[in-house]
Every structure is written in C-alpha cells, then in structure tokens.
Design an enzyme around this catalytic site. Structure first.
Site, PDB file in Angstrom:
ATOM      1  N   ASP A 197     -47.641  -8.165 -37.207  1.00 43.57           N
ATOM      2  CA  ASP A 197     -46.786  -8.436 -38.368  1.00 43.57           C
ATOM      3  C   ASP A 197     -45.622  -9.376 -38.055  1.00 43.57           C
ATOM      4  O   ASP A 197     -45.271 -10.231 -38.852  1.00 43.57           O
ATOM      5  CB  ASP A 197     -46.253  -7.126 -38.962  1.00 43.57           C
ATOM      6  CG  ASP A 197     -45.288  -6.419 -38.016  1.00 43.57           C
ATOM      7  OD1 ASP A 197     -44.130  -6.161 -38.399  1.00 43.57           O
ATOM      8  OD2 ASP A 197     -45.693  -6.104 -36.879  1.00 43.57           O
ATOM      9  N   TYR A 252     -25.453  34.475 -21.274  1.00 48.35           N
ATOM     10  CA  TYR A 252     -25.625  35.500 -20.240  1.00 48.35           C
ATOM     11  C   TYR A 252     -24.508  36.533 -20.329  1.00 48.35           C
ATOM     12  O   TYR A 252     -24.728  37.737 -20.163  1.00 48.35           O
ATOM     13  CB  TYR A 252     -25.632  34.824 -18.871  1.00 48.35           C
ATOM     14  CG  TYR A 252     -25.801  35.759 -17.695  1.00 48.35           C
ATOM     15  CD1 TYR A 252     -27.060  36.209 -17.315  1.00 48.35           C
ATOM     16  CD2 TYR A 252     -24.691  36.169 -16.944  1.00 48.35           C
ATOM     17  CE1 TYR A 252     -27.219  37.051 -16.222  1.00 48.35           C
ATOM     18  CE2 TYR A 252     -24.835  37.009 -15.854  1.00 48.35           C
ATOM     19  CZ  TYR A 252     -26.102  37.451 -15.498  1.00 48.35           C
ATOM     20  OH  TYR A 252     -26.255  38.295 -14.418  1.00 48.35           O
ATOM     21  N   ASP A 279     -51.514  -4.975 -32.913  1.00 49.99           N
ATOM     22  CA  ASP A 279     -50.132  -4.508 -32.759  1.00 49.99           C
ATOM     23  C   ASP A 279     -50.042  -3.104 -33.348  1.00 49.99           C
ATOM     24  O   ASP A 279     -50.948  -2.657 -34.066  1.00 49.99           O
ATOM     25  CB  ASP A 279     -49.204  -5.479 -33.503  1.00 49.99           C
ATOM     26  CG  ASP A 279     -47.789  -4.948 -33.648  1.00 49.99           C
ATOM     27  OD1 ASP A 279     -47.211  -4.492 -32.654  1.00 49.99           O
ATOM     28  OD2 ASP A 279     -47.282  -4.976 -34.787  1.00 49.99           O
ATOM     29  N   ASP A 302     -36.425  -6.023 -27.236  1.00 50.07           N
ATOM     30  CA  ASP A 302     -36.897  -5.847 -25.868  1.00 50.07           C
ATOM     31  C   ASP A 302     -36.379  -6.975 -24.992  1.00 50.07           C
ATOM     32  O   ASP A 302     -36.197  -8.116 -25.444  1.00 50.07           O
ATOM     33  CB  ASP A 302     -38.424  -5.827 -25.817  1.00 50.07           C
ATOM     34  CG  ASP A 302     -39.020  -4.651 -26.567  1.00 50.07           C
ATOM     35  OD1 ASP A 302     -38.394  -3.574 -26.555  1.00 50.07           O
ATOM     36  OD2 ASP A 302     -40.096  -4.811 -27.162  1.00 50.07           O
ATOM     37  N   ARG A 312     -38.013   1.004 -19.531  1.00 43.68           N
ATOM     38  CA  ARG A 312     -39.449   1.229 -19.477  1.00 43.68           C
ATOM     39  C   ARG A 312     -39.981   0.570 -18.208  1.00 43.68           C
ATOM     40  O   ARG A 312     -39.224  -0.067 -17.477  1.00 43.68           O
ATOM     41  CB  ARG A 312     -40.109   0.668 -20.740  1.00 43.68           C
ATOM     42  CG  ARG A 312     -39.568   1.327 -22.015  1.00 43.68           C
ATOM     43  CD  ARG A 312     -40.055   0.646 -23.282  1.00 43.68           C
ATOM     44  NE  ARG A 312     -39.489   1.293 -24.477  1.00 43.68           N
ATOM     45  CZ  ARG A 312     -39.574   0.795 -25.698  1.00 43.68           C
ATOM     46  NH1 ARG A 312     -40.199  -0.354 -25.911  1.00 43.68           N
ATOM     47  NH2 ARG A 312     -39.031   1.429 -26.721  1.00 43.68           N
ATOM     48  N   ASP A 330     -46.530  -0.935 -34.548  1.00 44.56           N
ATOM     49  CA  ASP A 330     -45.565  -0.738 -35.635  1.00 44.56           C
ATOM     50  C   ASP A 330     -45.709  -1.799 -36.721  1.00 44.56           C
ATOM     51  O   ASP A 330     -45.686  -3.002 -36.439  1.00 44.56           O
ATOM     52  CB  ASP A 330     -44.132  -0.766 -35.098  1.00 44.56           C
ATOM     53  CG  ASP A 330     -43.734   0.547 -34.458  1.00 44.56           C
ATOM     54  OD1 ASP A 330     -44.487   1.520 -34.580  1.00 44.56           O
ATOM     55  OD2 ASP A 330     -42.650   0.601 -33.837  1.00 44.56           O
TER      56      ASP A 330
END
EC number: 5.4.2.8
Length: 481
Positions: A208, A452, A13, A182, A124, A15
């Site tokens: 974890d 501009y 894994d 998710d 995603r 993170d």
C-alpha cells in the site's frame, strides 16, 4: 488438483494490505491466501518482527506461507525454517547505536505533541522502530496521531533532522504504518528479501505505501518485481484461592513456564481456585504461561490487577493516563527519557519506557535486550545501583505525583500511583476468606512486598520455578485443602 505455476511468487506486505494496521487478518483474507497458495507460491514481507506478524496472521504463519520475511527480510523463513538473519547492533556497533538512541530520546522528550505513551524506540534484529507517540498507544490514539501527523508532519520533520544528524551512518528512514518509522542501513529495506528469491522469474509484490518515502516504495520500484498498489482491510475448595506471582515464582524471569510447572498448576486447579498476578501486561504473561492463560487460570490479573480477567472474561480495567492526565504523563516521560539518554552504561537497546494500562515500565538498558544482555545488566546493576539511583531521582523529582516505584525482574522498574501495587487485585477477591499468596520478591522494595504483607493474604511458602517437582504437589495441595 490445482498445479502451481513455476517461477512465480506473490509477495504481500502486511499492514493495510493483508490486514488493518496491527490488527488480525479477517477470516476472508486468510481463506483467500489459503486458496491462492494452491496455485502460486506465497510470500510475506513486513517491517515488524515475527512475534507481531504472528499476532496478525496466526501463530502458524511460518507454515501457512512459503516464505515469511519479518523485519524486511532481515529475519527470513522458508517452509517453516529459518534461512537467514542480519543484526543491526553487529553492523553499527554499540557506540554508534547508543549515539543514535540518545539523540533520538532527547528529541522525543523535547517534542511537543498532544500525548505520549511508551515504547518510543523498539530494537529489532535488523532495524530500529521509532515512534514519537510511543507504540503502547491505543488504536484510537493511533488513529488520532495519524491525523495529527498528516497536518503537522511530526514524522517527516523528525526523519529530516535524524537523516542530517546521522548522515555519516548511511541510514535509511522509512515511514510506515500510522505512528512510527523504521531506521536501518541503506539497502536493508524490503528489497533485502529479494536475495532469497533468485529461483523466481516473476515476483508480484502487493503493498500500500508504494509512494516515495513509504516503506513499500523500494521493492515496488525494484527491477526484480512487478509492483501492485493494493489495500485490504479488510470443583475447588470454596472460599480459598491460591494466588501466584509470575517471574521468579511460576517461571524464570521472562521465560516460559516449564512443563512440570504447567502440570503442577493443572493438577492444583482440580482442588483449589487458582489466580495469577503479575506486573507485566497480558501479552507478556501469555508468552510465559501460554496463549490460553485466561482460560487456564480462574483469575488472571495483569499489570498488578489493573487489567483483570475472570473465567476468561474481562471484569475490570484501570487507566494510568486517565488518572494522571496527559500533561503530567508527558512531564514524567520527558524527564525520564532525558535521564536515560544521559545515562552512561555499557549498552542500550530499545523500549526504554513501556506504557501499560495502569503503569509505566522503565528500563535503563531497554526491554529489547537479549537474555544474555539482561543477565549482564542485572550483575552490573547490583554493583552500580543503576535502577535504585534512578528511582531515587524520580521519586524526589515527582514526589507531588504520589507515585510508587517498584523494582522487579532483571532490568526494569514499574511506576504507578500509590495503592496500585499488587494489592489492587484483591478488590476482585471479596468472595474468598483465604487468599494464599506465593511470590519471590517479598522484601521491602520488591514488587511482591505489599500483597505479601497485606492483612487480606496468607503469606505462603515460596514456590520457585526452578524447584517445582511432581513431589511438591501433595505438599501444596495439603496446605491449601
């Protein structure tokens, strides 16, 4: 020379296992993986997309690991090559996707939490990532939300509501990291990656969040793996500058600069100080102009100059949240989320509001759309005026905030306090008596208009990414020198 043990893979894994959440891996972890790879096949599986994994483990990650499974393995690489992908939007279809997105936006808009930022829904390839606070929050805000969530159960309660509301879609909700969860079809958790590992008789998984509800639970409990719970935090003309816009000027919208443009700037910098000013944040400008952009240009002004770099060093920042305060910011975000949720357009994706240091970027379709979808929305917008109408409503609703709304690019518009347009960067350029500005959207309402028209700048000929050729260089050099 060490010999790899056949039939065995160590699968990690990301993170809180190889890195702290959303942080880069430490040199000691990188060295550990390098040495381990000499004796065993190494794989990586994370919920994030490949670009985020690359930020943490390096741009060569797909070559540094034998297998890289981003988005739980819905995007799979082996030996540096793509071997498989799966698409959520193809699986669910646009109507179901919009139904879920609209409900979720309403829920977040009505959610009473201390602060909100931007990027509440990120699309995603194979999943949606949902964050009640928004992924654009700072690391300090992530830490605070994580503590708040443990007390008030913001994410578990939200997941419970969504699971019941959309039971017919057969979705899995997986809480991971500090601020988000998710959402993907059942079976698309991290066990999805195991279909690519049939040659291995021993799959040692290290993660974890192996507890029930954690995003490592299913693969940790799988009969195919041996699960381990682990955590590891582990020289130019003086007085003159040529200042360039990015999208539509140095590059096509959200595209990388062409080799001829990069060479063009490199040669020009030999005779004149070069600056770049864009509405995007530094990470997006880096995607277009290269990861060494802050060293390739003398000045880099991201977010209109609200984040300013000179000679590769940060020289100034400005904060929208400090200026408006969290209550006004939440009021604006909540109204905007409701508006987008109620908006009837052909498709919606994710990242509808992106929180940047000094501005909000708002996209009715969502910034996670593909280039083809960007092109289609741009055409649709020209006919139906989706962005101009939305800007008109927001401008009237929040007139008391004294905000500027600047339509740019193909799919979005920027929102920031009056005076925080691209002229903001000029405060860092007092040493220059001649500031030649090059941009494309110089018309009224365009995001290059104010700079501009500024008395401080000399509006130069419009250089466009599509027309720059080696023969253009002498003309520009002659003008500047």
């Amino acid at each position: 020379m060490a010999v790899r043990k056949p039939g065995l893979i160590a699968l990690f894994d990301l993170d809180d296992t190889l890195t702290a959440p959303r942080k880069a891996a430490t040199p000691s972890v990188l060295e550990f993986i390098k040495e381990l790879r000499k004796v065993v096949t190494i794989g990586l599986v994370g919920g994030s997309d490949l670009s985020k994994i690359s930020e943490q483990l390096g741009k060569t990650v797909i070559n540094d690991y034998d297998y890289v499974f981003s988005e739980n393995g819905l995007v799979a690489h082996k030996d540096g090559k793509l071997i498989g992908t799966e698409s959520l939007k193809s699986f669910l279809g646009d109507e179901k996707l919009k139904e879920f997105i609209n409900f979720t936006l309403h829920y977040i808009a009505d959610l009473d939490i201390p602060i909100k930022r931007g990027t509440f829904i990120e699309l995603r390839s194979g999943m949606l990532n949902v964050s009640p606070i928004g992924r654009n929050c700072s690391q300090e805000e992530r830490d605070e939300f994580e503590k708040y969530d443990k007390v008030h159960n913001i994410r578990p309660k939200m997941v419970s509501v969504l699971r019941e509301k959309f039971a017919h879609l057969n979705l899995t909700f997986s809480i991971g990291g500090q601020i988000s969860f998710d959402v993907f079809p059942q079976g698309w958790d991290k066990t999805y990656c195991l279909r690519y590992l049939d040659e291995f008789s021993e799959i040692h998984f290290f993660g974890d969040k192996t507890y029930k509800g954690g995003n490592d639970h299913e693969i940790y409990e799988s009969e195919r793996t041996v699960g381990h719970t682990e955590t590891v935090m582990a020289v130019t003309k003086p007085g003159l500058i040529a200042l360039f816009d990015v999208d539509g000027t140095l590059t096509a919208p959200r595209k990388a600069a062409t080799p001829s443009m990069i060479e063009f700037i490199k040669e020009l910098r030999k005779v004149v100080t070069i600056g770049v000013v864009g509405g995007s944040d530094l990470s997006k400008i880096s995607e277009q102009l290269g990861k060494t952009v802050i060293n390739d240009y003398d000045y880099v002004f991201s977010e209109n100059g609200l984040v300013a770099q000179k000679d590769g060093k940060l020289i100034g920042t400005q904060s929208l949240k400090s200026f408006l305060g969290d209550e006004k910011l939440k009021e604006f975000i909540n109204f905007t989320l409701h508006y987008i949720a109620d908006l009837d357009i052909p498709i919606k994706r994710g990242t509808f509001i992106e929180f940047r240091s000094g501005m909000l970027n708002v996209s009715p379709i969502g910034r996670n759309c593909s280039q083809e979808e960007r092109d289609e929305f741009e055409k649709y917008d020209k006919v139906h005026n989706i962005r101009p109408k939305m800007v008109s409503v927001l401008r009237e609703k929040f007139a008391h905030f004294n905000l500027t709304f600047s339509i740019g690019g193909q799919i979005s518009f920027d929102v920031f306090p009056q005076g925080w347009d691209k002229t903001y960067c000029l405060r860092y350029l007092d040493e220059f008596s001649e500031i030649h500005f090059f941009g494309d959207k110089t018309y009224k309402g365009g995001n290059d208009h104010e700079i501009y028209e500024s008395e401080r700048t000399l509006p130069a000929l419009m250089i466009q990414w599509s027309s720059v050729k080696p023969s253009s260089l002498p003309e520009l050099m002659a003008m500047c020198v």
